[in-house]
Scaffold this motif. Structure first.
Motif, PDB file in Angstrom:
ATOM      1  N   GLU A   1      32.955 -26.742 -17.481  1.00  0.00           N
ATOM      2  CA  GLU A   1      33.634 -26.397 -16.228  1.00  0.00           C
ATOM      3  C   GLU A   1      32.903 -26.922 -14.992  1.00  0.00           C
ATOM      4  O   GLU A   1      33.362 -26.723 -13.863  1.00  0.00           O
ATOM      5  CB  GLU A   1      33.829 -24.883 -16.119  1.00  0.00           C
ATOM      6  CG  GLU A   1      32.565 -24.065 -16.094  1.00  0.00           C
ATOM      7  CD  GLU A   1      32.016 -23.718 -17.472  1.00  0.00           C
ATOM      8  OE1 GLU A   1      30.992 -23.023 -17.522  1.00  0.00           O
ATOM      9  OE2 GLU A   1      32.581 -24.143 -18.499  1.00  0.00           O
ATOM     10  N   SER A   2      31.791 -27.607 -15.172  1.00  0.00           N
ATOM     11  CA  SER A   2      31.045 -28.173 -14.046  1.00  0.00           C
ATOM     12  C   SER A   2      31.835 -29.298 -13.388  1.00  0.00           C
ATOM     13  O   SER A   2      32.643 -29.959 -14.033  1.00  0.00           O
ATOM     14  CB  SER A   2      29.702 -28.726 -14.517  1.00  0.00           C
ATOM     15  OG  SER A   2      28.908 -27.702 -15.037  1.00  0.00           O
TER      16      SER A   2
ATOM     17  N   LEU B   1      42.148 -28.613  -3.345  1.00  0.00           N
ATOM     18  CA  LEU B   1      41.363 -28.695  -2.113  1.00  0.00           C
ATOM     19  C   LEU B   1      40.151 -27.784  -2.198  1.00  0.00           C
ATOM     20  O   LEU B   1      39.063 -28.129  -1.730  1.00  0.00           O
ATOM     21  CB  LEU B   1      42.226 -28.338  -0.912  1.00  0.00           C
ATOM     22  CG  LEU B   1      43.314 -29.344  -0.558  1.00  0.00           C
ATOM     23  CD1 LEU B   1      44.162 -28.831   0.597  1.00  0.00           C
ATOM     24  CD2 LEU B   1      42.700 -30.685  -0.211  1.00  0.00           C
ATOM     25  N   ALA B   2      40.316 -26.623  -2.820  1.00  0.00           N
ATOM     26  CA  ALA B   2      39.192 -25.698  -2.975  1.00  0.00           C
ATOM     27  C   ALA B   2      38.088 -26.340  -3.809  1.00  0.00           C
ATOM     28  O   ALA B   2      36.906 -26.211  -3.489  1.00  0.00           O
ATOM     29  CB  ALA B   2      39.670 -24.400  -3.623  1.00  0.00           C
ATOM     30  N   GLY B   3      38.458 -27.040  -4.855  1.00  0.00           N
ATOM     31  CA  GLY B   3      37.470 -27.720  -5.700  1.00  0.00           C
ATOM     32  C   GLY B   3      36.746 -28.826  -4.963  1.00  0.00           C
ATOM     33  O   GLY B   3      35.530 -28.998  -5.110  1.00  0.00           O
ATOM     34  N   ILE B   4      37.467 -29.567  -4.149  1.00  0.00           N
ATOM     35  CA  ILE B   4      36.857 -30.644  -3.366  1.00  0.00           C
ATOM     36  C   ILE B   4      35.889 -30.069  -2.342  1.00  0.00           C
ATOM     37  O   ILE B   4      34.765 -30.546  -2.187  1.00  0.00           O
ATOM     38  CB  ILE B   4      37.939 -31.503  -2.691  1.00  0.00           C
ATOM     39  CG1 ILE B   4      38.741 -32.249  -3.759  1.00  0.00           C
ATOM     40  CG2 ILE B   4      37.316 -32.484  -1.701  1.00  0.00           C
ATOM     41  CD1 ILE B   4      39.992 -32.918  -3.240  1.00  0.00           C
ATOM     42  N   VAL B   5      36.304 -29.021  -1.645  1.00  0.00           N
ATOM     43  CA  VAL B   5      35.449 -28.379  -0.643  1.00  0.00           C
ATOM     44  C   VAL B   5      34.179 -27.842  -1.307  1.00  0.00           C
ATOM     45  O   VAL B   5      33.069 -28.036  -0.803  1.00  0.00           O
ATOM     46  CB  VAL B   5      36.210 -27.254   0.092  1.00  0.00           C
ATOM     47  CG1 VAL B   5      35.271 -26.395   0.914  1.00  0.00           C
ATOM     48  CG2 VAL B   5      37.294 -27.842   0.979  1.00  0.00           C
ATOM     49  N   GLU B   6      34.327 -27.182  -2.439  1.00  0.00           N
ATOM     50  CA  GLU B   6      33.177 -26.620  -3.151  1.00  0.00           C
ATOM     51  C   GLU B   6      32.231 -27.722  -3.623  1.00  0.00           C
ATOM     52  O   GLU B   6      31.014 -27.621  -3.468  1.00  0.00           O
ATOM     53  CB  GLU B   6      33.646 -25.798  -4.348  1.00  0.00           C
ATOM     54  CG  GLU B   6      32.517 -25.224  -5.164  1.00  0.00           C
ATOM     55  CD  GLU B   6      33.001 -24.505  -6.413  1.00  0.00           C
ATOM     56  OE1 GLU B   6      32.199 -24.396  -7.349  1.00  0.00           O
ATOM     57  OE2 GLU B   6      34.161 -24.066  -6.448  1.00  0.00           O
ATOM     58  N   THR B   7      32.793 -28.782  -4.174  1.00  0.00           N
ATOM     59  CA  THR B   7      31.982 -29.874  -4.701  1.00  0.00           C
ATOM     60  C   THR B   7      31.106 -30.510  -3.642  1.00  0.00           C
ATOM     61  O   THR B   7      29.934 -30.791  -3.865  1.00  0.00           O
ATOM     62  CB  THR B   7      32.891 -30.944  -5.340  1.00  0.00           C
ATOM     63  OG1 THR B   7      33.558 -30.370  -6.465  1.00  0.00           O
ATOM     64  CG2 THR B   7      32.095 -32.149  -5.795  1.00  0.00           C
ATOM     65  N   PHE B   8      31.660 -30.719  -2.461  1.00  0.00           N
ATOM     66  CA  PHE B   8      30.904 -31.383  -1.405  1.00  0.00           C
ATOM     67  C   PHE B   8      30.224 -30.406  -0.442  1.00  0.00           C
ATOM     68  O   PHE B   8      29.636 -30.820   0.551  1.00  0.00           O
ATOM     69  CB  PHE B   8      31.811 -32.342  -0.637  1.00  0.00           C
ATOM     70  CG  PHE B   8      32.207 -33.526  -1.471  1.00  0.00           C
ATOM     71  CD1 PHE B   8      31.294 -34.523  -1.751  1.00  0.00           C
ATOM     72  CD2 PHE B   8      33.479 -33.620  -1.998  1.00  0.00           C
ATOM     73  CE1 PHE B   8      31.639 -35.612  -2.529  1.00  0.00           C
ATOM     74  CE2 PHE B   8      33.843 -34.714  -2.787  1.00  0.00           C
ATOM     75  CZ  PHE B   8      32.917 -35.701  -3.052  1.00  0.00           C
TER      76      PHE B   8
ATOM     77  N   LEU C   1      43.202 -22.573   2.212  1.00  0.00           N
ATOM     78  CA  LEU C   1      42.611 -23.425   1.190  1.00  0.00           C
ATOM     79  C   LEU C   1      43.286 -23.119  -0.147  1.00  0.00           C
ATOM     80  O   LEU C   1      43.217 -22.010  -0.638  1.00  0.00           O
ATOM     81  CB  LEU C   1      41.114 -23.175   1.099  1.00  0.00           C
ATOM     82  CG  LEU C   1      40.328 -24.112   0.219  1.00  0.00           C
ATOM     83  CD1 LEU C   1      40.455 -25.550   0.727  1.00  0.00           C
ATOM     84  CD2 LEU C   1      38.867 -23.709   0.224  1.00  0.00           C
ATOM     85  N   SER C   2      43.957 -24.109  -0.705  1.00  0.00           N
ATOM     86  CA  SER C   2      44.654 -23.929  -1.964  1.00  0.00           C
ATOM     87  C   SER C   2      43.728 -24.217  -3.139  1.00  0.00           C
ATOM     88  O   SER C   2      42.952 -25.170  -3.112  1.00  0.00           O
ATOM     89  CB  SER C   2      45.860 -24.865  -2.035  1.00  0.00           C
ATOM     90  OG  SER C   2      46.441 -24.802  -3.316  1.00  0.00           O
ATOM     91  N   SER C   3      43.832 -23.400  -4.187  1.00  0.00           N
ATOM     92  CA  SER C   3      43.068 -23.664  -5.407  1.00  0.00           C
ATOM     93  C   SER C   3      43.945 -24.313  -6.470  1.00  0.00           C
ATOM     94  O   SER C   3      43.514 -24.551  -7.576  1.00  0.00           O
ATOM     95  CB  SER C   3      42.451 -22.369  -5.935  1.00  0.00           C
ATOM     96  OG  SER C   3      43.482 -21.443  -6.227  1.00  0.00           O
ATOM     97  N   GLU C   4      45.193 -24.604  -6.106  1.00  0.00           N
ATOM     98  CA  GLU C   4      46.116 -25.270  -7.016  1.00  0.00           C
ATOM     99  C   GLU C   4      45.873 -26.778  -6.984  1.00  0.00           C
ATOM    100  O   GLU C   4      45.807 -27.372  -5.904  1.00  0.00           O
ATOM    101  CB  GLU C   4      47.568 -24.998  -6.623  1.00  0.00           C
ATOM    102  CG  GLU C   4      47.996 -23.565  -6.865  1.00  0.00           C
ATOM    103  CD  GLU C   4      47.971 -23.200  -8.338  1.00  0.00           C
ATOM    104  OE1 GLU C   4      48.428 -24.001  -9.173  1.00  0.00           O
ATOM    105  OE2 GLU C   4      47.450 -22.112  -8.644  1.00  0.00           O
TER     106      GLU C   4
END
Length: 92
Positions: A11-12, A68-75, A84-87
């Motif tokens: 899941e990383s 978008l949530a994944g992109i924000v978290e990653t960077f 912020l959508s997690s979809e």
């Protein structure tokens, strides 16, 4: 062989895996589940080819879908305005 091998969880994020490969100067990285069972091997070369295909293959490259949530978290970013959508979405 090392007893405590460096690995990454399934899941990383790809970003975290690439950082680990770069930090440890690895050519590949085992992908493990929550019980440390090996699920596969992440190759730095194959991953970079997948993300950045050659110009000849760019038209038929795979689409990478992310939230978008994944992109924000990653960077390590922050949302300034809006929700912020997690979809996952592939709409640009």
């Amino acid at each position: 062989m090392q007893r405590d091998a460096v690995s990454v969880r399934a899941e990383s994020s790809v970003y975290d895996a690439l950082q680990l490969i770069a930090d440890k100067e690895l050519r590949g990285l085992p992908v493990t589940d929550e019980k440390n069972h090996c699920l596969g091997l992440l190759s730095a070369f194959k991953l970079s080819h997948h993300i950045f295909p050659s110009r000849e293959e760019a038209g038929s490259a795979r689409t990478i879908v992310a939230s978008l949530a994944g992109i924000v978290e990653t960077f390590g970013g922050a949302v300034i305005t809006g929700k912020l959508s997690s979809e996952p979405s592939n709409k640009c």
